[in-house]
Scaffold this active site. Sequence first.
Site, PDB file in Angstrom:
ATOM      1  N   GLU A  36       0.740  -1.204   0.080  1.00  0.00           N
ATOM      2  CA  GLU A  36      -0.016  -0.100  -0.008  1.00  0.00           C
ATOM      3  C   GLU A  36       0.827   1.091   0.171  1.00  0.00           C
ATOM      4  OE1 GLU A  36      -3.091   0.369  -0.650  1.00  0.00           O
ATOM      5  OE2 GLU A  36      -3.600  -1.773  -0.569  1.00  0.00           O
ATOM      6  N   TYR A 119      -6.692   5.782   4.988  1.00  0.00           N
ATOM      7  CA  TYR A 119      -6.632   4.882   3.754  1.00  0.00           C
ATOM      8  C   TYR A 119      -5.895   3.413   4.039  1.00  0.00           C
ATOM      9  CZ  TYR A 119      -6.184   2.420  -0.708  1.00  0.00           C
ATOM     10  OH  TYR A 119      -6.192   1.429  -1.665  1.00  0.00           O
ATOM     11  N   ASP A 137     -10.231   5.709  -0.924  1.00  0.00           N
ATOM     12  CA  ASP A 137      -9.357   6.516  -1.856  1.00  0.00           C
ATOM     13  C   ASP A 137     -10.067   6.849  -2.974  1.00  0.00           C
ATOM     14  OD1 ASP A 137      -9.397   4.253  -3.386  1.00  0.00           O
ATOM     15  OD2 ASP A 137      -7.607   3.998  -3.734  1.00  0.00           O
TER      16      ASP A 137
END
Length: 202
Positions: A36, A119, A137
């Site tokens: 991520e 997020y 997002d």
Amino acid sequence: MEADMFQEKLIAWYRENKRDLPWRKQNDPYSIWVSEIMLQQTKVDTVIPYYQRFMERFPTMEDLAQATEEEVLKMWEGLGYYSRAKNLWLGVKEVKEKYGGIVPDSKEEIINLPGIGSYTAGAILSIAYGKKTAAVDGNVMRVISRVFNQFEDITKAKTKGLMERMVEDLMPDQETNLFTQALMELGALICTPKNPQCLLCP
């Protein structure tokens, strides 16, 4: 649309159409965290070889925590936005020192680690730990806006908060990892910013 129908159709579509990405081969919090952070402001195709090399060099949080900053930045070379790499390294060291090497499974704790925002916290918690915590997002906000006819300005912070609450209300009690990744995938492959493939949308 009913939440259970949305979940069912979305997850079924994902099982059939998901891309074969290296970070999807396991659901441990460290690998999700690395992926991520790398995917922030960087395209998937660019990230894949970097992720594979990085995980070969630092297969565990212990390996990354013991590395020097120079070693970490060297492995990140060419990926850009180097503060991401430094924050990842600092975050892993903090997890080792403060949490005994186990990534915390609460949003209140994980969001205080360097480089982790709402997020990324949601992605780690829902994919690795099965928590009903939204990872929202631009892709996800676009999907939710279109499917549920939401017209609020998605650039505003209050809209993101609204979307997070909507996604958490939609999340199933089981398979939150699949649900989160399916929303991301739908936004990336079908519900694109321009020329969305609405006829292929589940």
